[in-house]
Design an enzyme around this catalytic site. Structure first.
Site, PDB file in Angstrom:
ATOM      1  N   ASP A 156      34.206  16.536 150.072  1.00 53.12           N
ATOM      2  CA  ASP A 156      35.241  17.529 150.367  1.00 53.12           C
ATOM      3  C   ASP A 156      36.519  16.902 150.904  1.00 53.12           C
ATOM      4  O   ASP A 156      37.623  17.196 150.437  1.00 53.12           O
ATOM      5  CB  ASP A 156      34.738  18.532 151.417  1.00 53.12           C
ATOM      6  CG  ASP A 156      33.545  19.321 150.948  1.00 53.12           C
ATOM      7  OD1 ASP A 156      32.544  18.694 150.582  1.00 53.12           O
ATOM      8  OD2 ASP A 156      33.596  20.558 150.969  1.00 53.12           O
ATOM      9  N   SER A 159      37.117  25.239 154.872  1.00 49.27           N
ATOM     10  CA  SER A 159      36.421  24.115 155.482  1.00 49.27           C
ATOM     11  C   SER A 159      36.020  24.498 156.892  1.00 49.27           C
ATOM     12  O   SER A 159      36.631  25.378 157.510  1.00 49.27           O
ATOM     13  CB  SER A 159      37.352  22.902 155.513  1.00 49.27           C
ATOM     14  OG  SER A 159      36.902  21.944 156.442  1.00 49.27           O
TER      15      SER A 159
END
Length: 547
Positions: free
Chosen positions: A81, A463
């Site tokens: 990520d 996130s």
């Protein structure tokens, strides 16, 4: 012993050809007669969560050998990520969860292993490995990559979001490029999953709460002596579980998943658990959806505000007793599961001042909230523990964007003002495709000094580093014809985190009479094309079907 999967597969006259192939690896006859334990490891040289896992895996294998079994390691991918935020690469990160699950299932089932240890580093790797393990229904132990000690610069503690938000501060003229470069170098003092409640760290806490890992494994500092001892003990533990015939499907019950959700809610964990816990429940064949999640959020008090919602780092939380101390405090709210109650009753010797007592919580509800309303009929998720008080209820004009990049340009360009509601659509599982995280946009809002006055709403996700009034996972997504596809510039949008509402001040008939967003061109081939065809809504865990 003769009923073991590996014994049936590899022993006897008729399996000589298979044994000969194993002997080509240098294995001995004695090793093949022992229980065979798969060690699935996410080691790679690409990211901090993974780079140290060779050593961790070696200690796991030492423990397996010491307990009388034979470990066999194989690798698992990790699309990272952090290295893909605010880019096209992020479209591939969540789909990787399904590939990871498939790879674990394929390797374990094809080779008839008797038990499984998964060593995960990163936020899609943990749920992906556990999903694959659940399909195999074997004894399983989870070992996390570990957290990272907090970076420090000029006496100030740093975290990953500090760097991301520093980009906005450069655009705002608050710091220069040289100062940003100093932040970059200081933020990560070593390997691991960071020091905040990012998704990987949150999922590690959940796995420990479910009883899938040894006490302390969910928050231990990466590569530390304690971490390596836990790895060794995990290797021994998997052989014990094999002898007891305690399989992962016996451990991951609906009660264990709800307990794990309470842990994540009590510490203001990542919003991505709203995807991963339903997906794990799907593989376990038990019920856990956003209705369950919303009920738990309303009845679970906040006892710790981990970064970025508060100032407590994961290493601080670990030193205060970590998951074990939190479970002890939450014990009156926990449900009996296969392994949860003995853990909760353990005496962790926790330190006061980090984990609030149950009767004096930091907040009476959990750090995440499920919202519903005319803009999100099937739900949306917000990390309410990180929302400024003045934005708990807010109404403002929509500023609409068809992707994250355009929104970031507008934010950095000064086109977003106090009171605005930034709407980013066509970033959902199908519409993205790939369901990107909108950390670039939330960090830009914080970096430009708008976090106290601007709301962001998206059918994309966030996130664990995101904070502020960031509402995501809006369902149905734009690509499915959800109301967010019909929002126009200037529409009044209202959020109410107190009553759990997300609404648009346009009646449904008028809204549906509009031309919807044209959406994004879906690739005609490859992973994303297949993902867009088969993925479910976020509220269903964004799991893939067999279409």
């Amino acid at each position: 012993m003769n009923s073991r999967r590996s014994w049936v597969r590899y022993q006897g006259t008729d399996r000589a050809f298979a044994r000969s192939w194993f002997y080509g690896t240098g294995r001995t006859e004695e090793e093949l007669r022992r229980p065979l334990v798969a060690v699935a490891c996410a080691w790679n040289e690409i990211a901090a969560e993974n780079v140290h896992l060779e050593r961790v895996a070696r200690r796991v294998k030492d423990g397996v050998l010491a307990a009388g079994a034979t470990p066999m390691e194989f690798g698992v991918i990790h699309a990272t990520d952090v290295l893909s935020e605010a880019s096209e690469g992020m479209r591939y990160v969540l789909p990787a969860r399904e590939t990871i699950a498939d790879s674990v299932e394929l390797m374990v089932q094809a080779h008839a292993f008797d038990a499984l240890v998964v060593i995960a580093g990163g936020d899609k790797v943990t749920p992906g490995m556990l999903m694959g393990a659940l399909r195999c229904e074997l004894p399983t132990v989870y070992v996390y990559a570990g957290t990272t000690e907090t970076g420090v610069l000029d006496g100030e503690e740093l975290s990953w979001e500090t760097v991301f938000e520093g980009i906005g501060r450069v655009h705002a003229g608050e710091i220069d490029a040289a100062q940003l470069a100093r932040l970059e170098l200081a933020q990560m003092p070593g390997a691991g999953g960071g020091a905040s409640a990012y998704t990987g760290n949150t999922m590690a806490l959940c796995a420990e709460a479910m009883g899938l890992s040894l006490p302390g494994a969910g928050s231990v500092v990466a590569g530390s002596a304690e971490h390596l001892r836990i790895a060794y003990a995990s290797g021994r533990e998997i052989v014990s579980l094999l002898e007891k015939e305690l399989t992962i499907d016996q451990v991951v019950t609906s009660e264990a998943i709800r307990n794990a959700a309470r842990v994540a809610l009590a510490v203001c964990g990542s919003t991505n658990i709203s995807l991963h816990l339903p997906a794990i429940a799907h593989e376990a064949g038990v019920k856990f959806d956003w209705h369950d999640f919303g009920s738990l959020a309303a009845s679970t008090p906040t006892l710790v505000k981990l970064r970025p919602s508060g100032e407590v780092s994961l290493p601080q939380f670990h030193r205060a007793g970590g998951v074990q101390a939190l479970l002890r405090e939450l014990a009156p709210l926990l449900e009996d599961g296969a392994r949860i109650r003995p853990v909760a009753d353990a005496d962790p010797g926790w330190t006061e001042g980090v984990i609030a007592p149950l009767d004096e919580p930091l907040d009476t509800t959990g750090g995440l909230t499920v919202l519903r309303g005319s803009l999100a009929p099937s739900g949306a998720i917000v990390k309410s523990g990180g929302v400024p008080a003045q934005l708990l209820r807010h109404t403002g004009p929509a500023k609409v964007f068809e992707n994250e990049e355009d929104a970031i340009v507008a934010i950095h360009g000064g086109r977003i003002h106090s009171g605005d509601v930034v709407v980013i659509r066509n970033e959902g599982p199908r519409g993205g495709p790939g369901f990107r995280e909108m950390l670039g946009a939330t960090a830009a809002i914080v970096g430009m000094g708008l976090a106290e006055t601007v709301v962001l709403i998206t059918d994309g996700r966030f996130s664990g580093a995101s904070h502020g009034a960031a509402i995501g996972y809006v369902c149905p997504e734009a690509a499915s014809g959800g109301p967010i596809a019909f929002v126009r510039e200037g529409d009044q949008v209202s959020i109410d985190l107190v009553d759990g509402r997300l609404d648009i001040d346009v009646d449904e008939a008028t809204l549906r009479a509009r031309t919807p967003s044209p959406g994004r061109q879906v690739p005609e081939k490859g992973v994303l094309a297949r993902y867009a065809r088969s993925v479910s809504e976020a509220c269903d865990g964004a799991v893939t079907t067999n279409q």
